[in-house]
Design a protein around this motif. Structure first.
Motif, mmCIF file in Angstrom:
data_model
loop_
_atom_site.group_PDB
_atom_site.id
_atom_site.type_symbol
_atom_site.label_atom_id
_atom_site.label_comp_id
_atom_site.label_asym_id
_atom_site.label_seq_id
_atom_site.Cartn_x
_atom_site.Cartn_y
_atom_site.Cartn_z
ATOM 1 N N GLN A 120 -35.326 37.131 -14.945
ATOM 2 C CA GLN A 120 -35.352 37.371 -16.392
ATOM 3 C C GLN A 120 -35.920 38.752 -16.717
ATOM 4 O O GLN A 120 -35.425 39.429 -17.621
ATOM 5 N N THR A 121 -36.931 39.168 -15.964
ATOM 6 C CA THR A 121 -37.540 40.471 -16.222
ATOM 7 C C THR A 121 -36.569 41.604 -15.942
ATOM 8 O O THR A 121 -36.469 42.555 -16.718
ATOM 9 N N GLN A 122 -35.840 41.506 -14.833
ATOM 10 C CA GLN A 122 -34.856 42.539 -14.512
ATOM 11 C C GLN A 122 -33.766 42.610 -15.571
ATOM 12 O O GLN A 122 -33.361 43.697 -16.007
ATOM 13 N N GLN A 123 -33.296 41.453 -16.012
ATOM 14 C CA GLN A 123 -32.257 41.415 -17.043
ATOM 15 C C GLN A 123 -32.753 42.035 -18.346
ATOM 16 O O GLN A 123 -32.017 42.761 -19.027
ATOM 17 N N LEU A 124 -34.012 41.782 -18.676
ATOM 18 C CA LEU A 124 -34.606 42.327 -19.896
ATOM 19 C C LEU A 124 -34.671 43.849 -19.839
ATOM 20 O O LEU A 124 -34.304 44.533 -20.810
ATOM 21 N N LEU A 125 -35.102 44.379 -18.715
ATOM 22 C CA LEU A 125 -35.219 45.827 -18.559
ATOM 23 C C LEU A 125 -33.851 46.493 -18.512
ATOM 24 O O LEU A 125 -33.652 47.568 -19.101
ATOM 25 N N GLN A 126 -32.918 45.891 -17.822
ATOM 26 C CA GLN A 126 -31.568 46.462 -17.750
ATOM 27 C C GLN A 126 -30.897 46.464 -19.116
ATOM 28 O O GLN A 126 -30.232 47.440 -19.494
ATOM 29 N N SER A 127 -31.125 45.408 -19.873
ATOM 30 C CA SER A 127 -30.569 45.322 -21.224
ATOM 31 C C SER A 127 -31.192 46.378 -22.121
ATOM 32 O O SER A 127 -30.502 47.002 -22.948
ATOM 33 N N PHE A 128 -32.483 46.624 -21.944
ATOM 34 C CA PHE A 128 -33.177 47.629 -22.755
ATOM 35 C C PHE A 128 -32.652 49.025 -22.448
ATOM 36 O O PHE A 128 -32.503 49.852 -23.355
ATOM 37 N N GLU A 129 -32.377 49.299 -21.187
ATOM 38 C CA GLU A 129 -31.939 50.634 -20.793
ATOM 39 C C GLU A 129 -30.557 50.986 -21.331
ATOM 40 O O GLU A 129 -30.257 52.154 -21.580
ATOM 41 N N VAL A 130 -29.703 49.998 -21.509
ATOM 42 C CA VAL A 130 -28.356 50.281 -22.031
ATOM 43 C C VAL A 130 -28.318 50.243 -23.558
ATOM 44 O O VAL A 130 -27.358 50.708 -24.174
ATOM 45 N N SER A 131 -29.350 49.674 -24.169
ATOM 46 C CA SER A 131 -29.423 49.658 -25.641
ATOM 47 C C SER A 131 -30.848 49.998 -26.049
ATOM 48 O O SER A 131 -31.655 49.096 -26.298
ATOM 49 N N PRO A 132 -31.193 51.275 -26.083
ATOM 50 C CA PRO A 132 -32.574 51.703 -26.367
ATOM 51 C C PRO A 132 -33.044 51.295 -27.755
ATOM 52 O O PRO A 132 -32.317 50.674 -28.531
ATOM 53 N N ARG A 157 -39.653 53.095 -10.710
ATOM 54 C CA ARG A 157 -39.686 52.686 -12.106
ATOM 55 C C ARG A 157 -39.857 51.169 -12.182
ATOM 56 O O ARG A 157 -39.641 50.467 -11.205
ATOM 57 N N ALA A 158 -40.224 50.699 -13.353
ATOM 58 C CA ALA A 158 -40.491 49.270 -13.529
ATOM 59 C C ALA A 158 -39.290 48.415 -13.152
ATOM 60 O O ALA A 158 -39.426 47.377 -12.495
ATOM 61 N N VAL A 159 -38.089 48.834 -13.542
ATOM 62 C CA VAL A 159 -36.898 48.039 -13.275
ATOM 63 C C VAL A 159 -36.644 47.885 -11.781
ATOM 64 O O VAL A 159 -36.058 46.897 -11.325
ATOM 65 N N GLU A 160 -37.106 48.849 -10.996
ATOM 66 C CA GLU A 160 -36.912 48.784 -9.544
ATOM 67 C C GLU A 160 -37.860 47.793 -8.881
ATOM 68 O O GLU A 160 -37.664 47.418 -7.721
ATOM 69 N N LEU A 161 -38.889 47.377 -9.614
ATOM 70 C CA LEU A 161 -39.862 46.426 -9.077
ATOM 71 C C LEU A 161 -39.535 44.987 -9.441
ATOM 72 O O LEU A 161 -40.117 44.064 -8.875
ATOM 73 N N ALA A 162 -38.629 44.808 -10.384
ATOM 74 C CA ALA A 162 -38.301 43.469 -10.871
ATOM 75 C C ALA A 162 -37.514 42.671 -9.832
ATOM 76 O O ALA A 162 -36.717 43.228 -9.068
ATOM 77 N N ALA A 163 -37.762 41.367 -9.804
ATOM 78 C CA ALA A 163 -37.036 40.481 -8.891
ATOM 79 C C ALA A 163 -35.553 40.477 -9.247
ATOM 80 O O ALA A 163 -35.175 40.378 -10.415
ATOM 81 N N THR A 164 -34.713 40.616 -8.237
ATOM 82 C CA THR A 164 -33.271 40.687 -8.436
ATOM 83 C C THR A 164 -32.743 39.422 -9.129
ATOM 84 O O THR A 164 -33.007 38.304 -8.686
#
Length: 313
Positions: free
Chosen positions: A262-274, A252-259
């Protein structure tokens, strides 16, 4: 052919252009080859493949020498003269962005949809150079926005690759398909995300491009995450990108983001608040309206607030 060519048009005086005339993205001729090219006149330039039969008309069009171009046409040079690779003077003028030369060639009967052996058209070359003037002139004279073969280069893809957003907008306004896929390139949206051109991506999405159509299993969101474009990721999410799509490696996209990025934080934030109900309604309404009718939103008898809401403005 009659008349004497001016000294400036002598083939032996012609130097190589900065860009290859076979493909806009190719490098120009190495400096060490220029003296040899002058000696052999129009011989084949081996570093670029076949480049034989390049005429003075090609050179005049490439360099934007309008007077010389008109003189050559008056002396009998045909507007559709081509090299061994089927590169025409019109290809040259468009690649260099010379509007006056394009107009003169079209008036002389140049084929607006001429294609090289690689399928490159003058319209494609306009998108390479980013020449809006040449692009509009070709479209006014019957240039096709779609290629005849699926494997041929696409002008819209080239504009997205180069980040020429005005060219993207003009092509779409003349009927270019925002979801047109080229097998080895994917969709135009995928191409613009690959090269991190947010403005081109925004224009495509606003026109109704499908947000999850990329290249094979690879979605625009996947490639935007790999490119590290947080602004692009945010834009794609706003237009309904699916974060659960898996690429060819089952990621998934979130698994490709740099640890920790900013991109990883954005995707993780989106997943917990759709997405909110407001966002979901907008996506659904736009889908029901259909891509071909999205341009009619401003003329619907709706309050400006509602029109802006549906139009992402």
């Amino acid at each position: 052919m009659t008349g004497i060519l001016p000294r400036e048009l002598c083939a032996c005086e012609i130097t190589a252009p900065e860009m290859s005339r076979k493909r806009g993205a190719d490098p120009g001729a190495p400096p060490e080859l220029l003296p040899e090219r002058k000696k052999t006149c129009w011989g084949i330039l081996t570093s670029q493949g076949s480049w034989a039969d390049r005429s003075p008309l090609h050179e005049a069009a490439s360099q934007g020498r309008l007077l010389a171009l008109r003189t050559l046409l008056a002396q009998g040079y045909h507007a559709n003269i081509v090299t061994i690779d089927h590169v025409s003077p019109l290809h040259e003028a468009c690649l260099s962005g010379h509007v006056a030369c394009v107009r003169a060639l079209l008036n002389a009967g140049a084929n607006v949809n001429a294609a090289t052996i690689d399928g490159v058209t003058p319209l494609y070359n306009c998108c390479t150079s980013g020449s809006v003037g040449c692009l509009e002139l070709l479209l006014q004279n019957g240039a096709h926005t779609h290629t005849t073969h699926a494997h041929f280069p696409s002008a819209l893809h080239e504009a997205c690759k180069r980040g020429n957003s005005q060219c993207v907008e003009i092509l779409l306004s003349h009927g270019a398909d925002p979801d047109y896929e080229v097998s080895h390139l994917g969709s135009p949206l995928y191409m613009s995300c690959l090269h991190r051109h947010t403005e081109c991506s925004k224009i495509l999405l606003h026109t109704g491009a499908r947000v999850n159509v990329g290249r094979g299993a690879d979605s625009p969101l996947h490639v935007a995450v790999r490119a590290g474009g947080a602004d692009l990721v945010s834009l794609l999410l706003e237009y309904g990108a699916d974060v659960n799509i898996r690429d060819g490696n089952n990621q998934r996209a979130v698994e490709l983001a740099a640890t920790g990025g900013q991109t990883q934080q954005l995707l993780q934030s989106f997943e917990v608040s759709p997405r909110t109900l407001c966002q979901l309604c907008r996506l659904q309404i736009r889908s029901l309206i259909g891509r071909s009718r999205l341009k009619l939103l401003p003329v619907l008898p709706l309050p400006p607030l509602l029109t802006d809401y549906l139009d992402h403005t």
